[in-house]
Scaffold this active site. Structure first.
Site, mmCIF file in Angstrom:
data_model
loop_
_atom_site.group_PDB
_atom_site.id
_atom_site.type_symbol
_atom_site.label_atom_id
_atom_site.label_comp_id
_atom_site.label_asym_id
_atom_site.label_seq_id
_atom_site.Cartn_x
_atom_site.Cartn_y
_atom_site.Cartn_z
ATOM 1 N N HIS A 152 37.710 43.939 47.676
ATOM 2 C CA HIS A 152 38.224 45.206 47.137
ATOM 3 C C HIS A 152 39.730 45.359 47.413
ATOM 4 C CE1 HIS A 152 34.462 47.241 45.894
ATOM 5 N NE2 HIS A 152 33.922 46.409 46.775
ATOM 6 N N CYS A 178 34.650 43.108 42.534
ATOM 7 C CA CYS A 178 33.279 43.213 43.048
ATOM 8 C C CYS A 178 32.259 43.116 41.912
ATOM 9 C CB CYS A 178 33.118 44.483 43.885
ATOM 10 S SG CYS A 178 31.679 44.426 44.980
ATOM 11 N N GLU A 180 41.751 47.114 45.779
ATOM 12 C CA GLU A 180 42.217 48.472 45.445
ATOM 13 C C GLU A 180 42.311 49.367 46.682
ATOM 14 O OE1 GLU A 180 37.822 49.087 45.721
ATOM 15 O OE2 GLU A 180 39.148 47.464 45.072
#
Length: 260
Positions: free
Chosen positions: A223, A113, A225
């Site tokens: 994202h 990001c 993660e």
């Protein structure tokens, strides 16, 4: 027995009450420990005290995280931001030169990001500050609703086209996957030396790699993660990053042993 690699995680500077803090999100720290299988090390945004070489000497890789803040537009000769835009000048001063130095030194890098945007800016590219205001791009922001859980924020939002022959394709990602979308900024001018790895349906660049990098150097706009262990495509990215960090750790340890 080889040691776990030390993986730096960039931090945002925050004022909470009377005290200043350096903060990294739990999801990034958890993904580094669980999916990349490294030891997370928070890197404070203290460019006035810590040079990139000081930081890189002790690390086997760096994760450049997302953030609620945007890069100040003077770094890419952009127009002034709209009033109320969140910035983090301390982070800009720390991460932009650090990213350049990491790539030049062959330190594995993963940008997410804001970290993806930092990669583009650090290497000479520019950003759209609000892609939803630029034709032909769609609105890539998340529509906030009162009481909405985080799972809804990070749910799949649009398809992603993975370019053939790139890093993501080599990791086994199929031609099309679905990703979340929680950003307003996006790539305007792609930095020299960056390869486009993936595109959103509207043509917005959503992943890049450094073509001439000596090590893993990937940036993604979404994202991965978030609940990384539940998504095989997200997991593959962190595992590849972790593998590159382990390779550097072995090289550093071998060099240190040779000098001893």
């Amino acid at each position: 027995m080889s040691r776990l690699p030390l993986i730096g995680i960039t931090a945002c500077s925050r004022q909470i009450g009377l005290h200043a803090y350096h903060i990294s999100g739990d999801e990034y720290v958890h993904a580094v420990a669980s999916a990349a299988q490294g030891v997370p090390v928070i890197i404070p945004s203290m460019a006035q005290l810590l040079s990139p070489s000081d930081i890189l000497d002790g690390l086997d890789g760096i994760l450049f995280t997302g953030s609620p803040s945007n890069i100040e537009p003077f770094h890419y000769q952009g127009p002034a931001s709209a009033p109320g835009t969140a910035h983090d000048s301390a982070r800009d001063a720390a991460t932009l030169p650090l990213l350049n130095a990491a790539v030049a030194s062959g330190v594995p890098v993963l940008g997410i990001c804001r970290g993806f945007q930092e990669m583009n800016v650090a290497l000479g590219g520019s950003l759209h500050q609000n892609v939803q205001q630029v034709q032909p791009f769609m609105d890539h922001r998340h529509a906030e609703q009162p009481g909405q859980p985080l799972d809804a924020w990070y749910a799949p939002a649009h398809d992603l086209h993975i370019k053939a022959g790139g890093v993501l394709a080599e990791l086994g990602l199929p031609e099309r996957i679905q990703v979340n979308s929680i950003h307003a900024q996006g790539v305007e001018r792609l930095a020299p030396g960056l390869r486009v790895e993936a595109l959103a349906p509207d043509g917005l660049v959503e992943a890049v790699s450094v073509e001439a990098s000596k090590a893993f150097a990937l940036g993604v706009q979404w994202h991965p993660e978030w609940q990384v262990s539940c998504n095989p495509h997200y997991l593959a990215i962190f595992q590849a990053f972790g593998d590159a960090c382990r390779k550097r750790a072995r090289q550093r340890d071998a060099e240190a042993s040779h000098k001893a």
